[in-house]
Design a protein around this motif. Structure first.
Motif, PDB file in Angstrom:
ATOM      1  N   VAL A 171     -68.981  12.029 -11.449  1.00 30.09           N
ATOM      2  CA  VAL A 171     -70.019  11.655 -12.411  1.00 30.09           C
ATOM      3  C   VAL A 171     -71.119  12.709 -12.494  1.00 30.09           C
ATOM      4  O   VAL A 171     -71.584  13.051 -13.583  1.00 30.09           O
ATOM      5  CB  VAL A 171     -70.630  10.289 -12.055  1.00 30.09           C
ATOM      6  N   ASP A 220     -84.101   2.850  -9.939  1.00 25.73           N
ATOM      7  CA  ASP A 220     -82.985   3.375 -10.709  1.00 25.73           C
ATOM      8  C   ASP A 220     -81.697   3.494  -9.892  1.00 25.73           C
ATOM      9  O   ASP A 220     -80.622   3.708 -10.456  1.00 25.73           O
ATOM     10  CB  ASP A 220     -83.344   4.757 -11.278  1.00 25.73           C
ATOM     11  N   PRO A 272     -79.061   0.293 -10.588  1.00 23.99           N
ATOM     12  CA  PRO A 272     -78.294   0.356 -11.837  1.00 23.99           C
ATOM     13  C   PRO A 272     -77.394   1.587 -11.941  1.00 23.99           C
ATOM     14  O   PRO A 272     -76.377   1.558 -12.632  1.00 23.99           O
ATOM     15  CB  PRO A 272     -79.378   0.365 -12.921  1.00 23.99           C
ATOM     16  N   THR A 273     -77.757   2.674 -11.237  1.00 29.45           N
ATOM     17  CA  THR A 273     -76.882   3.850 -11.206  1.00 29.45           C
ATOM     18  C   THR A 273     -75.563   3.511 -10.515  1.00 29.45           C
ATOM     19  O   THR A 273     -74.476   3.795 -11.033  1.00 29.45           O
ATOM     20  CB  THR A 273     -77.567   5.016 -10.464  1.00 29.45           C
ATOM     21  N   ALA A 311     -74.351   0.563 -10.108  1.00 34.29           N
ATOM     22  CA  ALA A 311     -73.659  -0.452 -10.902  1.00 34.29           C
ATOM     23  C   ALA A 311     -72.850   0.185 -12.022  1.00 34.29           C
ATOM     24  O   ALA A 311     -71.700  -0.205 -12.279  1.00 34.29           O
ATOM     25  CB  ALA A 311     -74.676  -1.447 -11.470  1.00 34.29           C
ATOM     26  N   GLU A 312     -73.424   1.180 -12.690  1.00 32.56           N
ATOM     27  CA  GLU A 312     -72.689   1.838 -13.776  1.00 32.56           C
ATOM     28  C   GLU A 312     -71.478   2.589 -13.243  1.00 32.56           C
ATOM     29  O   GLU A 312     -70.405   2.575 -13.857  1.00 32.56           O
ATOM     30  CB  GLU A 312     -73.598   2.789 -14.549  1.00 32.56           C
ATOM     31  N   ILE A 313     -71.628   3.227 -12.098  1.00 29.98           N
ATOM     32  CA  ILE A 313     -70.520   4.007 -11.548  1.00 29.98           C
ATOM     33  C   ILE A 313     -69.319   3.113 -11.235  1.00 29.98           C
ATOM     34  O   ILE A 313     -68.166   3.473 -11.496  1.00 29.98           O
ATOM     35  CB  ILE A 313     -70.980   4.766 -10.292  1.00 29.98           C
ATOM     36  N   GLY A 345     -68.819   0.127 -12.567  1.00 31.19           N
ATOM     37  CA  GLY A 345     -68.483  -0.735 -13.686  1.00 31.19           C
ATOM     38  C   GLY A 345     -68.977  -2.159 -13.555  1.00 31.19           C
ATOM     39  O   GLY A 345     -68.371  -3.092 -14.097  1.00 31.19           O
ATOM     40  N   GLU A 361     -71.757  -5.104 -14.303  1.00 38.55           N
ATOM     41  CA  GLU A 361     -72.817  -5.471 -15.233  1.00 38.55           C
ATOM     42  C   GLU A 361     -74.055  -5.887 -14.453  1.00 38.55           C
ATOM     43  O   GLU A 361     -73.985  -6.738 -13.566  1.00 38.55           O
ATOM     44  CB  GLU A 361     -72.355  -6.615 -16.137  1.00 38.55           C
ATOM     45  N   SER A 386     -80.061   3.495 -15.175  1.00 40.79           N
ATOM     46  CA  SER A 386     -79.033   4.315 -14.547  1.00 40.79           C
ATOM     47  C   SER A 386     -79.377   5.794 -14.703  1.00 40.79           C
ATOM     48  O   SER A 386     -79.837   6.244 -15.757  1.00 40.79           O
ATOM     49  CB  SER A 386     -77.666   4.030 -15.175  1.00 40.79           C
ATOM     50  N   VAL A 408     -77.130   8.104 -14.560  1.00 40.51           N
ATOM     51  CA  VAL A 408     -75.965   8.815 -15.087  1.00 40.51           C
ATOM     52  C   VAL A 408     -76.342   9.537 -16.378  1.00 40.51           C
ATOM     53  O   VAL A 408     -76.024  10.711 -16.573  1.00 40.51           O
ATOM     54  CB  VAL A 408     -74.798   7.845 -15.312  1.00 40.51           C
ATOM     55  N   GLN A 442     -83.027   7.891 -19.792  1.00 38.44           N
ATOM     56  CA  GLN A 442     -83.555   6.678 -20.408  1.00 38.44           C
ATOM     57  C   GLN A 442     -85.020   6.445 -20.035  1.00 38.44           C
ATOM     58  O   GLN A 442     -85.727   5.737 -20.730  1.00 38.44           O
ATOM     59  CB  GLN A 442     -82.726   5.464 -19.970  1.00 38.44           C
TER      60      GLN A 442
END
Length: 208
Positions: free
Chosen positions: A42, A57, A60-61, A63-65, A67, A69, A77, A79, A87
């Motif tokens: 990533v 942050d 949520p980073t 969490a995104e990696i 997948g 929610e 995030s 990313v 963001q």
């Protein structure tokens, strides 16, 4: 499989702005800390993100990696920031009244004035400017691009900028969820009744 690391650390003031340790202030020498991330699938090796980042942050980073929610996350995030599309354009730092330090001061010197340990302080960083809100009305404003060590307080020269940032900070904080947890003196260390009664009587110490 792929694995990664995420490393960070708090900082300590070593005399800057007449502060030592990591209490009673929100200056850059205390709150600006490194965050090092390694996860090649990533994050491209060697990139440096200059956009504001907060510890909020991190969750949520991750969490995104993986997948997952995470709609209730207050942070963003990283990313997107690592790929050039951050963001976040602001950062909020807070120092809440340190009842623990007030208790320690009164334990050593019963006639000490604990108010020096009990201010609420918030820092709002945006677009290279930093506004410091203090509950004792000693607000500060710094241009971090020109004055990264925060030596020239612009609160008097740029009152309109300070006001705009204060109102933005107030609106942001008004939208945050609040949890009443009470004040913790020190884990495993009971506060002497006479000290807790004094702090409680002045409205500095609350139990739930």
């Amino acid at each position: 499989g792929d694995h990664g690391e995420m490393l960070g650390e708090h900082r300590d003031s070593l005399g800057g702005h007449d502060h030592f340790a990591h209490h009673l202030c929100v200056y850059e020498e205390l709150i600006k800390v490194p965050l090092v991330v390694r996860y090649p699938p990533v994050f491209r090796p060697g990139i440096r993100v200059t956009a504001p980042t907060q510890t909020l942050d991190i969750a949520p980073t991750l969490a995104e990696i993986v997948g997952f929610e995470f709609p209730q996350a207050q942070g963003f995030s990283l990313v997107g920031a690592a790929q050039g599309s951050p963001q976040r354009d602001y950062a909020l730092s807070e120092y809440q009244k340190s009842v623990h330090w007030a208790w320690r001061a009164l334990s050593r010197e019963p006639e000490a004035d604990p108010r020096v340990y009990l201010p609420a302080i918030k820092a709002w960083r945006k677009n290279g400017m930093k506004y410091i809100w203090r509950s004792d009305l000693r607000d500060e404003l710094y241009d971090l691009n020109r004055d990264p060590k925060e030596q020239n307080n612009l609160i008097g020269e740029q009152a309109d900028t300070a006001k705009a940032m204060r109102l933005e900070l107030e609106r942001f904080c008004a939208g945050l969820p609040v949890a009443k947890t009470g004040d913790l003196i020190a884990a495993g260390k009971p506060c002497p009744p006479e000290i807790s009664a004094r702090l409680r009587g002045m409205g500095w110490y609350h139990e739930i």
